[in-house]
Design a protein around this motif. Structure first.
Motif, PDB file in Angstrom:
ATOM      1  N   ASP A 274       0.839  -1.196   0.000  1.00  0.00           N
ATOM      2  CA  ASP A 274       0.000   0.000   0.000  1.00  0.00           C
ATOM      3  C   ASP A 274       0.873   1.245   0.000  1.00  0.00           C
ATOM      4  N   LYS A 281       1.615   7.923   0.335  1.00  0.00           N
ATOM      5  CA  LYS A 281       2.008   7.935   1.746  1.00  0.00           C
ATOM      6  C   LYS A 281       3.366   8.607   1.907  1.00  0.00           C
ATOM      7  N   ASN A 324      -1.607  -1.185  -4.272  1.00  0.00           N
ATOM      8  CA  ASN A 324      -2.109   0.192  -4.336  1.00  0.00           C
ATOM      9  C   ASN A 324      -0.926   1.104  -4.611  1.00  0.00           C
ATOM     10  N   ASP A 351      -5.808   6.513  -0.677  1.00  0.00           N
ATOM     11  CA  ASP A 351      -5.165   5.703   0.367  1.00  0.00           C
ATOM     12  C   ASP A 351      -6.194   4.975   1.236  1.00  0.00           C
ATOM     13  N   ALA A 352      -7.461   5.318   1.090  1.00  0.00           N
ATOM     14  CA  ALA A 352      -8.492   4.548   1.793  1.00  0.00           C
ATOM     15  C   ALA A 352      -8.967   3.458   0.835  1.00  0.00           C
ATOM     16  N   GLU A 353      -8.031   2.540   0.497  1.00  0.00           N
ATOM     17  CA  GLU A 353      -8.265   1.555  -0.563  1.00  0.00           C
ATOM     18  C   GLU A 353      -8.784   0.225  -0.029  1.00  0.00           C
TER      19      GLU A 353
HETATM   20 MN    MN Z   1      -4.084   2.886   2.339  1.00  0.00          MN
END
Ligand code: MN
Ligand code: BES
Ligand code: ZN
Length: 500
Positions: A274, A281, A324, A351-353
């Motif tokens: 991620d 990030k 991701n 990022d809210a995957e």
């Molecule tokens: Mn994430």
């Protein structure tokens, strides 16, 4: 590691290490008293000199003890009347100490300690699990075979648990068998979690599942992106878009009961790395996002444990797996996608995957008409803020299910805590352009994430486990913990008992 039960004579046992309890109260357990006598007061004199006391977790290794045949004597403080948690931590400390010696064999007499809430079978199981936990190493990617590696290696191969009394033998043997199956599940989950993203890709996970299918007699199905597209999994595929590694949807089935029995379904988040996508990030500790597939790893570990125990229950595992990443083809903030359920989602933060791949996997799982469905995910940083690395968060739309999960967590010493849900939180997911946004507008991020998933599980008895804090450790002990395989295995074990 081989673990067996025996009622041998501890004074004559030719073993590399004899592991014996020291109580805090005055009366020592039978084996300790026997050794005390044979060694002419060795233990009392060590207590007297302050080298060991009965406090839980205190340990002392005595080399070449006189009066007994064992090469080493490991004294373990167990307190006065330990409960399940005390005993779990005490056995783990003892097991770590044992694994730091060069012992190959060991005889363990901790079985005779009375533990509040744990019968002889449970105690045998806990000790066996602790030793295997302590013996775990992940060294497949180290090539140096120097002294350092040899020292870190755990030499313990054969464990003999001392039989408590013959009437408990069959319960203890069952406990040992369960422990071995669960420990194998934990080790498998740790291995998968510890593998880096360049090895453990979605396709790697799918291939591992196929291998495990063969060795554990599981039915395996793997869906590729074309199949997922045909099913309308627009949320899942939107996460995978930025990656060259194709997504996979992995389905594993253990059929231990009648075909007509409704299965329990476990869904595990399988983001093999991620990076955050376009909502990239920060660099610090980003490597730890290789653990973002620990939900997947633990549900795979759990189904292997369940298959190994041959539990009379139907259990299905569903793993949505993808990466991701940011790239020129990655989903952009503001993009709107259609999930398999038909509901549309505005992706405000790429990022809210996790919730995006899980929602389609949950909708897919409706076809199994699950008795219960539980998803497991390293879903939110907010969960680490709320519960730290100690407890897994449970959020659920069914009280019975969340209670069962809490009980299993307590019994397995794999702690959890219930968190609330509700419309006040769910309202935060409002979007001006789609049916919902993929992030909440305020604080309480673990709960709004659960509310998001709750919109896809209305027709099922569902619980969500956020393992962001419990699935791995950072710092010097960096690595996957295998949690919550013990809790999930315990839960399924209890469910299967209701069946038979
Ligand atoms: Mn994430
Ligand atoms: N995999 C992360 C959650 C995570 C963060 C787990 C840190 C363990 C440690 C997840 O995909 C994520 O990035 N969540 C975001 C959600 C936010 C954008 C609403 C988070 O928690 O920051
Ligand atoms: Zn994630």
């Amino acid at each position: 590691m081989k673990i067996q039960l025996s009622s041998l004579d501890v004074l004559r046992a030719r073993t590399d290490c004899l592991v014996v309890a020291v109580r805090e109260g005055t009366q020592q357990p039978p084996t300790t008293r026997k050794i005390e006598k044979a060694s002419k007061g060795l233990i009392q004199s060590l207590i007297h000199s302050g080298d060991i006391d009965g406090r839980p977790g205190s340990v002392l290794l005595v080399p070449s003890p006189m009066g007994i045949q064992a090469k080493r004597l490991l004294l373990v403080g167990v307190g006065d009347k330990p409960d399940i948690d005390d005993f779990a931590s005490t056995t783990l400390v003892a097991a770590r100490q044992l694994c730091s010696t060069r012992s190959v064999s060991a005889v363990v007499a901790l079985t005779e300690i009375a533990v509040t809430g744990a019968d002889a079978g449970t105690r045998a199981r806990m000790i066996s699990q602790a030793i295997q936990e302590a013996g775990y190493r992940f060294s497949e990617l180290k090539t140096t075979k120097g002294k350092e590696t040899a020292r870190r290696h755990c030499t313990v191969k054969r464990i003999t648990l001392l039989s408590d009394s013959t009437k408990n033998d069959s319960a203890m043997r069952a406990g040992i068998q369960e422990a071995c199956a669960i420990a194998n599940g934990v080790a498998l989950a740790k291995d998968l979690g510890n593998l880096p993203g360049n090895i453990c890709t979605p396709n790697y996970l799918a291939n591992q599942a196929k291998k495990l299918g063969n060795s554990h007699k599981l039915k395996i199905k793997v869906l590729d992106e074309a199949k997922m597209k045909a099913l309308g999994m627009g949320a899942l595929l939107s996460v995978s878009r930025g990656s060259r590694e194709p997504a996979r949807l992995i389905v594993m089935e253990h059929q231990g009961a009648r075909r007509s029995d409704a299965p329990v379904v476990l869904v595990g988040k399988g983001i093999t790395f991620d990076a955050g996508g376009i909502s990239l990030k920060p660099a610090a500790a980003m490597d730890e996002m290789k653990y973002d597939m620990c939900g997947a790893a633990t549900v795979i570990g759990a189904i292997c444990a369940v298959a190994e125990m041959k539990l009379p229950i139907n259990l299905n595992v569903v793993v949505p797996a993808c990466e991701n990443r940011p790239s020129s083809s990655a989903t952009l903030p503001g993009d709107i996608v259609k999930s398999m359920s038909g509901q549309t989602i505005e992706i405000l933060n790429t990022d809210a995957e996790g919730r995006l791949i899980l929602c389609d996997a949950l909708t897919y799982s409706e076809r199994f008409n699950p008795k219960f469905i539980v998803d497991v995910a390293t879903l939110t940083g907010a969960c680490v803020v709320a519960l730290g690395h100690i407890r897994t968060a449970i959020m659920s739309n069914n009280e019975d299910l969340s209670n069962n999960l809490m009980d299993a967590a307590d019994k397995a010493s794999d702690k959890a805590w219930k968190m609330p849900m509700g419309s006040e939180y769910d309202n935060q997911l409002k979007s001006n352009f789609a049916d919902m946004a993929n992030i909440g507008s305020g604080y309480g991020g673990s709960i709004t994430a659960a509310c998001f998933l709750g919109r896809f599980t209305k027709n099922m008895k569902w619980a969500h486990l956020d393992i962001a804090g419990t699935a791995w450790k950072s710092g010097a002990q960096k690595g996957s913990t295998g949690r919550p395989v013990p809790m999930l295995s315990e839960f399924i074990l209890n469910q299967s008992k209701k069946n038979s």
